[in-house]
Scaffold this active site. Sequence first.
Site, PDB file in Angstrom:
ATOM      1  N   ASN A  75      -1.892   1.960   6.038  1.00 12.25           N
ATOM      2  CA  ASN A  75      -0.735   0.798   5.610  1.00 12.25           C
ATOM      3  C   ASN A  75      -0.459  -0.009   6.805  1.00 12.25           C
ATOM      4  O   ASN A  75      -0.355   0.712   7.699  1.00 12.25           O
ATOM      5  CB  ASN A  75       0.405   1.232   5.001  1.00 12.25           C
ATOM      6  CG  ASN A  75       0.473   2.219   3.552  1.00 12.25           C
ATOM      7  OD1 ASN A  75      -0.699   2.410   3.013  1.00 12.25           O
ATOM      8  ND2 ASN A  75       1.648   2.528   3.192  1.00 12.25           N
ATOM      9  N   GLY A  76      -0.581  -1.199   6.458  1.00  8.68           N
ATOM     10  CA  GLY A  76      -0.221  -2.039   7.959  1.00  8.68           C
ATOM     11  C   GLY A  76      -1.176  -2.881   8.071  1.00  8.68           C
ATOM     12  O   GLY A  76      -2.486  -3.165   7.170  1.00  8.68           O
TER      13      GLY A  76
ATOM     14  N   LYS B  17       6.451  -4.163  -4.234  1.00  8.68           N
ATOM     15  CA  LYS B  17       7.842  -3.637  -4.345  1.00  8.68           C
ATOM     16  C   LYS B  17       8.426  -3.710  -2.718  1.00  8.68           C
ATOM     17  O   LYS B  17       9.648  -4.182  -2.630  1.00  8.68           O
ATOM     18  CB  LYS B  17       8.125  -2.525  -5.033  1.00  8.68           C
ATOM     19  CG  LYS B  17       9.545  -1.799  -5.058  1.00  8.68           C
ATOM     20  CD  LYS B  17      10.275  -2.819  -5.926  1.00  8.68           C
ATOM     21  CE  LYS B  17      11.852  -2.448  -5.870  1.00  8.68           C
ATOM     22  NZ  LYS B  17      12.526  -3.614  -6.456  1.00  8.68           N
TER      23      LYS B  17
ATOM     24  N   GLU C  95       8.614 -14.819 -11.144  1.00  2.52           N
ATOM     25  CA  GLU C  95       7.844 -13.485 -10.590  1.00  2.52           C
ATOM     26  C   GLU C  95       7.288 -12.513 -11.924  1.00  2.52           C
ATOM     27  O   GLU C  95       6.340 -11.816 -11.549  1.00  2.52           O
ATOM     28  CB  GLU C  95       8.793 -12.685  -9.706  1.00  2.52           C
ATOM     29  CG  GLU C  95       9.991 -11.794 -10.020  1.00  2.52           C
ATOM     30  CD  GLU C  95      10.532 -11.217  -8.836  1.00  2.52           C
ATOM     31  OE1 GLU C  95       9.900 -10.794  -7.930  1.00  2.52           O
ATOM     32  OE2 GLU C  95      11.694 -10.837  -9.163  1.00  2.52           O
TER      33      GLU C  95
ATOM     34  N   CYS D 107       0.899  -1.191   0.076  1.00  2.00           N
ATOM     35  CA  CYS D 107       0.020  -0.096  -0.099  1.00  2.00           C
ATOM     36  C   CYS D 107       0.907   1.158  -0.001  1.00  2.00           C
ATOM     37  O   CYS D 107       2.037   1.266   0.729  1.00  2.00           O
ATOM     38  CB  CYS D 107      -0.854   0.323   1.285  1.00  2.00           C
ATOM     39  SG  CYS D 107      -1.732  -1.275   1.667  1.00  2.00           S
TER      40      CYS D 107
ATOM     41  N   LYS E 194      13.568 -14.678 -10.925  1.00  2.00           N
ATOM     42  CA  LYS E 194      13.352 -13.588 -11.871  1.00  2.00           C
ATOM     43  C   LYS E 194      12.294 -14.011 -13.027  1.00  2.00           C
ATOM     44  O   LYS E 194      11.339 -13.483 -13.264  1.00  2.00           O
ATOM     45  CB  LYS E 194      14.550 -13.090 -12.676  1.00  2.00           C
ATOM     46  CG  LYS E 194      15.685 -12.049 -11.900  1.00  2.00           C
ATOM     47  CD  LYS E 194      14.758 -11.064 -11.641  1.00  2.00           C
ATOM     48  CE  LYS E 194      14.410 -10.866 -10.361  1.00  2.00           C
ATOM     49  NZ  LYS E 194      15.151 -10.675  -8.903  1.00  2.00           N
TER      50      LYS E 194
ATOM     51  N   HIS F  22      19.477 -35.802  -7.195  1.00  2.00           N
ATOM     52  CA  HIS F  22      18.722 -36.332  -5.975  1.00  2.00           C
ATOM     53  C   HIS F  22      17.285 -36.186  -5.887  1.00  2.00           C
ATOM     54  O   HIS F  22      16.762 -36.129  -5.143  1.00  2.00           O
ATOM     55  CB  HIS F  22      19.451 -35.522  -4.715  1.00  2.00           C
ATOM     56  CG  HIS F  22      20.791 -35.917  -4.397  1.00  2.00           C
ATOM     57  ND1 HIS F  22      21.363 -37.272  -4.087  1.00  2.00           N
ATOM     58  CD2 HIS F  22      22.007 -35.361  -4.811  1.00  2.00           C
ATOM     59  CE1 HIS F  22      22.629 -37.079  -4.021  1.00  2.00           C
ATOM     60  NE2 HIS F  22      22.958 -36.028  -4.213  1.00  2.00           N
TER      61      HIS F  22
ATOM     62  N   ARG G  64       5.160   0.269  -5.984  1.00  2.00           N
ATOM     63  CA  ARG G  64       5.130  -0.606  -4.804  1.00  2.00           C
ATOM     64  C   ARG G  64       4.154  -1.839  -4.859  1.00  2.00           C
ATOM     65  O   ARG G  64       4.298  -2.710  -4.240  1.00  2.00           O
ATOM     66  CB  ARG G  64       4.559   0.249  -3.544  1.00  2.00           C
ATOM     67  CG  ARG G  64       5.440   1.396  -3.364  1.00  2.00           C
ATOM     68  CD  ARG G  64       4.845   2.411  -2.344  1.00  2.00           C
ATOM     69  NE  ARG G  64       4.678   1.917  -1.250  1.00  2.00           N
ATOM     70  CZ  ARG G  64       5.595   2.118   0.046  1.00  2.00           C
ATOM     71  NH1 ARG G  64       6.830   2.481  -0.268  1.00  2.00           N
ATOM     72  NH2 ARG G  64       5.239   1.374   1.411  1.00  2.00           N
TER      73      ARG G  64
ATOM     74  N   GLU H 220      18.312 -17.128  -7.954  1.00  2.00           N
ATOM     75  CA  GLU H 220      17.973 -15.619  -8.642  1.00  2.00           C
ATOM     76  C   GLU H 220      17.309 -15.760  -9.994  1.00  2.00           C
ATOM     77  O   GLU H 220      16.508 -14.937 -10.094  1.00  2.00           O
ATOM     78  CB  GLU H 220      19.275 -14.666  -8.348  1.00  2.00           C
ATOM     79  CG  GLU H 220      19.008 -13.221  -8.942  1.00  2.00           C
ATOM     80  CD  GLU H 220      17.817 -12.519  -8.284  1.00  2.00           C
ATOM     81  OE1 GLU H 220      17.225 -12.944  -7.166  1.00  2.00           O
ATOM     82  OE2 GLU H 220      17.439 -11.448  -8.557  1.00  2.00           O
TER      83      GLU H 220
ATOM     84  N   TRP I 140      -3.037  -2.552  -1.299  1.00  2.00           N
ATOM     85  CA  TRP I 140      -2.518  -4.190  -1.795  1.00  2.00           C
ATOM     86  C   TRP I 140      -3.386  -4.795  -0.757  1.00  2.00           C
ATOM     87  O   TRP I 140      -3.062  -4.704   0.486  1.00  2.00           O
ATOM     88  CB  TRP I 140      -1.223  -4.007  -1.555  1.00  2.00           C
ATOM     89  CG  TRP I 140      -0.447  -5.579  -1.930  1.00  2.00           C
ATOM     90  CD1 TRP I 140      -0.074  -5.848  -3.092  1.00  2.00           C
ATOM     91  CD2 TRP I 140      -0.181  -6.325  -0.968  1.00  2.00           C
ATOM     92  NE1 TRP I 140       0.394  -7.101  -3.302  1.00  2.00           N
ATOM     93  CE2 TRP I 140       0.537  -7.518  -2.070  1.00  2.00           C
ATOM     94  CE3 TRP I 140      -0.197  -6.790   0.130  1.00  2.00           C
ATOM     95  CZ2 TRP I 140       0.850  -8.998  -1.427  1.00  2.00           C
ATOM     96  CZ3 TRP I 140       0.319  -8.083   0.819  1.00  2.00           C
ATOM     97  CH2 TRP I 140       0.769  -9.075  -0.509  1.00  2.00           C
TER      98      TRP I 140
HETATM   99  O1  M6R Z   1      13.337  -4.766  -0.149  1.00  2.00           O
HETATM  100  P1  M6R Z   1      14.042  -5.852   0.110  1.00  2.00           P
HETATM  101  O2  M6R Z   1      15.173  -6.369  -0.506  1.00  2.00           O
HETATM  102  O3  M6R Z   1      13.911  -6.096   1.551  1.00  2.00           O
HETATM  103  O4  M6R Z   1      12.997  -6.971  -0.559  1.00  2.00           O
HETATM  104  C1  M6R Z   1      13.126  -8.413  -0.256  1.00  2.00           C
HETATM  105  C2  M6R Z   1      12.241  -9.029  -1.451  1.00  2.00           C
HETATM  106  O5  M6R Z   1      10.916  -8.699  -1.160  1.00  2.00           O
HETATM  107  C3  M6R Z   1      12.531  -8.827  -2.777  1.00  2.00           C
HETATM  108  O6  M6R Z   1      13.931  -9.039  -3.151  1.00  2.00           O
HETATM  109  C4  M6R Z   1      11.460  -9.649  -3.956  1.00  2.00           C
HETATM  110  O7  M6R Z   1      11.722 -11.087  -3.752  1.00  2.00           O
HETATM  111  C5  M6R Z   1      11.830  -9.091  -5.204  1.00  2.00           C
HETATM  112  N1  M6R Z   1      10.552  -9.241  -5.775  1.00  2.00           N
HETATM  113  C6  M6R Z   1      12.714  -9.885  -6.190  1.00  2.00           C
HETATM  114  O8  M6R Z   1      13.051  -9.462  -7.330  1.00  2.00           O
END
Ligand code: M6R
Length: 613
Positions: free
Chosen positions: A100-101, A608, A493, A2, A490, A509, A27, A486, A74
């Site tokens: 927010n929260g 974000k 997501e 949010c 990528k 395994h 965000r 990673e 959100w």
């Molecule tokens: O702001 P942060 O680095 O703490 O965020 C951690 C994760 O939420 C963030 O890396 C998330 O996995 C991304 N979507 C990855 O691309």
Amino acid sequence: MCGIVAYIGHREAYPILIKGLHRLEYRGYDSAGIALIDDNEINVYKTKGKVRDLEHFTESKNINGKIGIAHTRWATHGEPNNANAHPHYSETASLALVHNGIIENYTLLKKALQEHGYNFKSDTDTEVLVQLIEYIKTSNNCSLFEAVQSALKQVIGAYAIAVIDKNNKEEIVAARKSSPLVVGLGKEEYFVASDVTPIIEYTNKVVYLNDEEVVLLRPKEQINIVNLNNTITKVDVKSLNMSISQLEKGGYPHFMLKEINEQPKTIIDCIRGRINVEATNVILSGVIDHKDKILNAGRIIIVACGTSWHAALIGKHLIEEFCKIPVEVEYASEFRYRNPVINKGDLMIAISQSGETADTLAAVQLGKEKGAFIYGICNVVGSSIPRATHTGTYIHVGPEIGVASTKAFTGQVTVLTMLAMTIAKEKKSIAKERFLSILKSLKSLPELMEEVLMLDERIKDLSKIFTYAHNFLYLGRGYNYPLALEGALKLKEISYIHAEGYPAAEMKHGPIALIDNEMPTFVIATTDSIYEKTVSNIQEIKARGGKVIALVTKGDKIVSSMADFSLEIPDVDECLSPVVACIPLQLFAYHIAINKGRNVDQPRNLAKSVTVE
Ligand code: M6R
């Protein structure tokens, strides 16, 4: 997650609020809304969907007013729909609030308010809060400020809020606990937002609220901040060093592509003033200023989430290799709830791009309570995690707007490398030649990254072959194992293709059962100390009819002859390989997502900055 924007002053609020909401879009959100006071009435407009839907919705409405609050939601409590979108009115519509929260005890509070005749129009915890404020204000006949203070004392949970009262268009009350909120100071005007992006166009003077602080904003008066116990807080005004162009796409179709391409420059910013090749030195002041605590740490715990957690795994490898200190890497979300053993004298490193991730922040607080010394590696200057740590290093890669983390990852790995080198040099635990060779590699990173970015067209072509794959496996070993994780993150997501990352040798395994000609594998097979082993793993895939895309070091013949497709990257010290090798993985995920018509900058369901647990 949010986003909040609020404005009070001499200008029309609507354009500032809408622009601010657009700036916060990165965000992640699913509905948007705005409330403005005009003629002693609060006009609330809100809708499911995007900020542009809100703009259409308000086209023929009264959008006058020099005070207003706005929100991107959100969903947590209640589905994303018009009723659950913020702002929420109080019972008599005399107050409106954005939040927010999460209010954890909202069910109990709601029941009590219903017994007093309050009616609810949404499923949200937020509506409970605004009703509670009105109830307290009316029954105690007190000011909005006092009612907010008193209501927040009854609340369990996390909040950043902004509240307005239709009978007083000269003030906004805002507050925070565990959810970020920043106030921008203009000339006889104030801005409030979840982060500085909606504010920097108007002022570079900001105040970050701390937990349990409530702020009263009246345009003709000084900012007034107190905590829930009514103690006045010293106002700490910070100057921002950020430009609007950093928040815009600069000719690229997406922020993600812009941020991938920015990496040669962001790495220059990240290492600037920290490495000196002539003097053969690396200096991180966060380490040097706290040498005793850091060099004598018997153990290091790194806490992080998502991409930052992948960087942490590389950090473990670097620190254990160079500094000979044992390192544990923990998902912050698990760590905070399992009563971990933390000893006085332990060093905890928290990695977070946003500096606001709720789980990482909670892990930091736990570590602090148990006596650990906390080092932050963050990007967003002034965010909650750097403020909660004892010391740290900013990665300085500039605002990262695309939800998929790209330049933050390379910045984090680069800072972790400099951190390990600084400690190792001080401890004399690294050979001089090795230190010098890594130092040179660090300096050459931007140039190497430029070279890798030239693979873009080739990767774009390759992506067309795999756009309709349903699954993907990513493999790597050593420093490149976290990179396999990673790469898979990528892809999944932003393209929504299921992808898994594994250490290459683990394949036999279990995951090898998945291999057939419909299960492509992306192998990071650069020439490093375990290259031969990776070659064997590729043979195992080929023997089972699997398709292989291999990332190899320039000049490689062996893997290239076995793989179906190969991408060459320049040679670099293996500990820095992830910084260079991650670029093709980022571009591959980007192009596949574009081919599939995905919203790469704001993928579905993702935020974000994950400010709720
Ligand atoms: O702001 P942060 O680095 O703490 O965020 C951690 C994760 O939420 C963030 O890396 C998330 O996995 C991304 N979507 C990855 O691309």
